[in-house]
Design a protein around this motif. Structure first.
Motif, PDB file in Angstrom:
ATOM      1  N   GLN A   1      51.319  53.968  20.610  1.00 19.11           N
ATOM      2  CA  GLN A   1      51.860  53.794  21.824  1.00 19.11           C
ATOM      3  C   GLN A   1      52.267  52.259  21.657  1.00 19.11           C
ATOM      4  O   GLN A   1      51.706  51.294  22.513  1.00 19.11           O
ATOM      5  N   VAL A   2      52.412  51.702  20.528  1.00 20.62           N
ATOM      6  CA  VAL A   2      52.900  50.376  19.773  1.00 20.62           C
ATOM      7  C   VAL A   2      54.589  50.217  21.247  1.00 20.62           C
ATOM      8  O   VAL A   2      55.266  51.229  20.828  1.00 20.62           O
ATOM      9  N   GLU A   3      54.499  49.217  21.456  1.00 20.20           N
ATOM     10  CA  GLU A   3      55.714  48.446  22.598  1.00 20.20           C
ATOM     11  C   GLU A   3      56.060  47.399  21.690  1.00 20.20           C
ATOM     12  O   GLU A   3      57.554  47.798  21.266  1.00 20.20           O
ATOM     13  N   GLU A   4      55.864  46.833  20.316  1.00 15.37           N
ATOM     14  CA  GLU A   4      56.471  45.855  19.813  1.00 15.37           C
ATOM     15  C   GLU A   4      56.086  45.963  18.188  1.00 15.37           C
ATOM     16  O   GLU A   4      55.096  45.878  18.345  1.00 15.37           O
ATOM     17  N   ALA A   5      57.061  45.613  17.069  1.00 17.30           N
ATOM     18  CA  ALA A   5      56.808  45.787  16.191  1.00 17.30           C
ATOM     19  C   ALA A   5      57.858  44.497  15.331  1.00 17.30           C
ATOM     20  O   ALA A   5      58.764  45.442  15.789  1.00 17.30           O
ATOM     21  N   ILE A   6      57.321  43.956  14.100  1.00 14.74           N
ATOM     22  CA  ILE A   6      57.842  43.055  13.664  1.00 14.74           C
ATOM     23  C   ILE A   6      58.478  43.949  11.853  1.00 14.74           C
ATOM     24  O   ILE A   6      57.194  44.314  11.308  1.00 14.74           O
TER      25      ILE A   6
ATOM     26  N   ALA B   1      66.615  49.771  15.235  1.00  6.59           N
ATOM     27  CA  ALA B   1      65.942  49.216  16.326  1.00  6.59           C
ATOM     28  C   ALA B   1      67.492  48.413  17.256  1.00  6.59           C
ATOM     29  O   ALA B   1      67.182  47.866  17.668  1.00  6.59           O
ATOM     30  N   ASN B   2      68.195  48.827  17.038  1.00  9.38           N
ATOM     31  CA  ASN B   2      69.518  48.782  18.221  1.00  9.38           C
ATOM     32  C   ASN B   2      69.099  49.673  19.120  1.00  9.38           C
ATOM     33  O   ASN B   2      68.698  50.987  19.624  1.00  9.38           O
ATOM     34  N   ARG B   3      68.979  49.104  20.647  1.00 14.19           N
ATOM     35  CA  ARG B   3      68.805  49.196  21.367  1.00 14.19           C
ATOM     36  C   ARG B   3      70.072  49.305  22.640  1.00 14.19           C
ATOM     37  O   ARG B   3      70.768  48.790  22.687  1.00 14.19           O
TER      38      ARG B   3
ATOM     39  N   LEU C   1      61.717  47.608  18.079  1.00 14.53           N
ATOM     40  CA  LEU C   1      61.627  47.149  16.641  1.00 14.53           C
ATOM     41  C   LEU C   1      62.177  45.605  16.119  1.00 14.53           C
ATOM     42  O   LEU C   1      63.559  45.514  17.617  1.00 14.53           O
ATOM     43  N   LEU C   2      61.667  44.407  15.880  1.00 10.35           N
ATOM     44  CA  LEU C   2      62.274  43.668  15.949  1.00 10.35           C
ATOM     45  C   LEU C   2      62.372  42.974  13.888  1.00 10.35           C
ATOM     46  O   LEU C   2      61.240  43.255  13.801  1.00 10.35           O
ATOM     47  N   LEU C   3      63.508  43.044  13.728  1.00 14.48           N
ATOM     48  CA  LEU C   3      63.891  43.180  12.141  1.00 14.48           C
ATOM     49  C   LEU C   3      63.348  42.019  11.876  1.00 14.48           C
ATOM     50  O   LEU C   3      64.534  40.532  12.095  1.00 14.48           O
ATOM     51  N   SER C   4      62.877  41.345  10.617  1.00 14.01           N
ATOM     52  CA  SER C   4      62.616  40.382  10.003  1.00 14.01           C
ATOM     53  C   SER C   4      62.630  39.669   8.866  1.00 14.01           C
ATOM     54  O   SER C   4      61.999  40.738   7.987  1.00 14.01           O
TER      55      SER C   4
END
Ligand code: TXA
Ligand code: MG
Length: 307
Positions: free
Chosen positions: A278-283, A305-307, A226-229
């Motif tokens: 099966q999403v790999e990346e989401a905003i 979102a923290n990995r 997850l990318l937070l924006s």
């Protein structure tokens, strides 16, 4: 396997674990008087033994029996918010509470949940310890199907429908002579402040170790990155149904941007839906106010979102 309250009680008598509904998230319950069932809870969740459990009581009088002292405003807080999504960390008579449930601390966390099915269960078997019913680190479970996905279709589960709040209880701890928010949750700091007549303090997370050992661990995270924006743009968005996003191909909707209750209600279901798809990346759209329930929502998204 969906079972009745009566069947759940029979399983508890045999030192077994049962998933139960609460108004916040589902819990993985064991009787406080069964250390072997509590041990199973830790194993099932893959939960570190240093992370204590919340004790779910049938009423505040039951809670009182375990306390070594009663902090100020205990009655005010329990009379106002119990049954409901407020957990209190309180000093306890340690000889009355098995070490494994409280991770060997001299305090324990208590709450009286508001879900009618679990309140009825507690009338017959209480107290029950229950962490959120998910594998440690993963998003919590807010629907019966989430339990079946994490623990299998055969796992005993009392079906209470969808959890109405959708995020965990707020945890208040009486530390150094004052009430502190130890975990943001379904009841906002402002709401607590309106009853107390003062705002509980935010614990200084930067300079001290957290009050809740659980806050040290990874949490609520789907497999997707997850990318937070605050100005999200991209093909896969976790965002609001009333906004338009450039370049978007797929929206995982948190609901409307003016309705934090709806967003909290949907939050874990959306995080789990990313994995199902099966999403790999989401905003993730984090353009949201910094007050009330939004603070809890932002805290959960930040941890997810923290990995
Ligand atoms: O809404 C909820 O609170 C749900 C439902 C099932 O009741 N339960 C829940 O439990 O969120 P869990 O185990 O996922 O989170 C409990 C948190 C952990 O962070 C743990 O460290 C903290 O409570 N906790 C438990 N006992 C404590 C204590 N004595 N002192 C400080 N923190 C404590
Ligand atoms: Mg949890």
């Amino acid at each position: 396997m969906r079972i009745s309250v009566e069947e759940a009680i029979k399983l508890f008598e045999r030192d077994e674990v049962v998933a139960i509904p609460t108004e916040t998230v589902y819990g993985l319950a064991a009787p406080l008087d069964s250390p072997s069932a509590i041990e199973k809870v830790f194993q099932l969740k893959n939960r570190p033994s240093s992370n204590p459990l919340i004790i779910h009581v049938k009423d505040k009088e039951e809670c009182r029996k375990y306390l070594s002292s009663i902090p100020p405003d205990f009655d005010l807080l329990t009379d106002t918010f119990w049954p409901g999504p407020l957990t209190l960390v309180l000093p306890v008579k340690i000889e009355l509470i098995t070490k494994i449930a409280r991770a060997d601390l001299s305090t324990a966390a208590f709450r009286q949940p508001a879900h009618p099915v679990t309140l009825a269960l507690l009338q017959k078997k209480s107290p029950l310890v229950a962490p959120s019913a998910n594998i440690s680190g993963k998003p919590s479970a807010t629907r019966p199907e989430h339990i079946e996905l994490d623990f299998g279709k055969e796992f005993p589960l009392v079906d209470g429908g969808r959890c109405t709040h959708g995020v965990e209880s707020t945890i208040l701890a009486f530390v150094e002579g004052q009430w502190h928010i130890a975990r943001e949750g379904a009841i906002s700091c402002e709401t607590l402040g309106a009853s107390l007549g003062y705002l509980p303090l935010a614990y200084d997370k930067k300079n001290k170790s957290p009050i809740c050992p659980g806050q040290l661990f990874r949490h609520y995270a789907p497999k997707a990155h997850l990318l937070l924006s605050k100005e999200p743009s991209g093909s896969i968005i976790v965002g609001f149904s009333d906004r338009i996003y450039p370049e978007m191909k797929q929206l995982f909707s948190l609901g409307r941007s003016d309705n934090p209750e709806e967003v909290a209600f949907r939050l874990y279901d959306v995080l789990r839906a990313l994995d199902a798809a099966q999403v790999e990346e989401a905003i993730v759209d984090i353009h949201m106010p910094h007050n009330d329930l939004w603070i809890t929502i932002l805290e959960r998204l930040t941890r997810a979102a923290n990995r």
